[in-house]
Design a protein around this motif. Sequence first.
Motif, PDB file in Angstrom:
ATOM      1  N   VAL A 179      -4.210   5.828   1.637  1.00 52.60           N
ATOM      2  CA  VAL A 179      -3.650   4.573   2.095  1.00 52.60           C
ATOM      3  C   VAL A 179      -4.642   3.936   3.154  1.00 52.60           C
ATOM      4  O   VAL A 179      -4.723   2.753   3.132  1.00 52.60           O
ATOM      5  CB  VAL A 179      -2.267   5.213   2.835  1.00 52.60           C
ATOM      6  CG1 VAL A 179      -1.721   4.291   3.948  1.00 52.60           C
ATOM      7  CG2 VAL A 179      -1.299   5.608   1.709  1.00 52.60           C
TER       8      VAL A 179
ATOM      9  N   VAL B  66       0.865  -1.232   0.097  1.00 54.58           N
ATOM     10  CA  VAL B  66       0.215   0.164   0.142  1.00 54.58           C
ATOM     11  C   VAL B  66       0.803   1.202  -0.131  1.00 54.58           C
ATOM     12  O   VAL B  66       0.638   2.385  -0.673  1.00 54.58           O
ATOM     13  CB  VAL B  66      -0.908  -0.078   1.330  1.00 54.58           C
ATOM     14  CG1 VAL B  66      -1.817   1.059   1.299  1.00 54.58           C
ATOM     15  CG2 VAL B  66      -1.870  -1.032   1.068  1.00 54.58           C
ATOM     16  N   LEU B  67       1.902   1.257   0.663  1.00 51.64           N
ATOM     17  CA  LEU B  67       2.868   2.371   0.702  1.00 51.64           C
ATOM     18  C   LEU B  67       3.653   2.417  -0.187  1.00 51.64           C
ATOM     19  O   LEU B  67       4.696   3.434  -0.520  1.00 51.64           O
ATOM     20  CB  LEU B  67       3.695   2.372   2.087  1.00 51.64           C
ATOM     21  CG  LEU B  67       2.718   2.540   3.203  1.00 51.64           C
ATOM     22  CD1 LEU B  67       3.709   2.329   4.760  1.00 51.64           C
ATOM     23  CD2 LEU B  67       2.302   3.802   3.347  1.00 51.64           C
TER      24      LEU B  67
ATOM     25  N   GLU C 264      -3.564  11.839   0.432  1.00 52.45           N
ATOM     26  CA  GLU C 264      -2.712  10.485   0.157  1.00 52.45           C
ATOM     27  C   GLU C 264      -2.932   9.530   1.337  1.00 52.45           C
ATOM     28  O   GLU C 264      -3.121   8.221   1.178  1.00 52.45           O
ATOM     29  CB  GLU C 264      -1.347  10.763  -0.086  1.00 52.45           C
ATOM     30  CG  GLU C 264      -1.030  11.770  -1.257  1.00 52.45           C
ATOM     31  CD  GLU C 264       0.261  12.229  -1.384  1.00 52.45           C
ATOM     32  OE1 GLU C 264       0.602  12.185  -2.632  1.00 52.45           O
ATOM     33  OE2 GLU C 264       1.104  12.777  -0.522  1.00 52.45           O
TER      34      GLU C 264
END
Length: 171
Positions: free
Chosen positions: A160, A45-46, A156
């Motif tokens: 996430v 995800v990051l 953002e």
Amino acid sequence: LTVPGRWRELASFVHGEQNQLLDRLSVPPVHVGDVQLRAEHLHDVLKPFAHLSSLYLQPNIPDKKLRNARKFCEVPDEEDVLALVDCTVFGSASDAVLFGSRHLFFRNFIAQNGRPGRLSYGDLLRISLQRSNDGELVFGENLTANLSGSGLSAAELLMVMRELQKRLQSG
């Protein structure tokens, strides 16, 4: 309701009293157990934000930053930290967002009067998420994470968190 005694139960229901009928019909609330975040899910995800100098993934989190962030975010010793977002301009990580194995931790002197926030991943599955302004993300109704100084925007982080919600729900 023609069975003797049911009228009394109906009357107690109407008047808000506890009764055995409701106890028998009620379904116990679903208990979300200890939800644990898998490191590989978080890293996936990051990944789009790997270029940020303020983002550190385990095992590459500098010790001094990790110590400061754990202290100021009040992370218990038994919680593994999988990722750290440093939200300070000068890099001390006294203001940070930490992705633990079971909880999300955050602190910024601007938000919540400097008090740290903590959110279990089980709770993350049940609450709403929204941006309050350019640098803040609100979890539920009362927890605010401020990302000022991190290079990661609230939009953002919202993206996430929503992706993490999906991955946590699917197991």
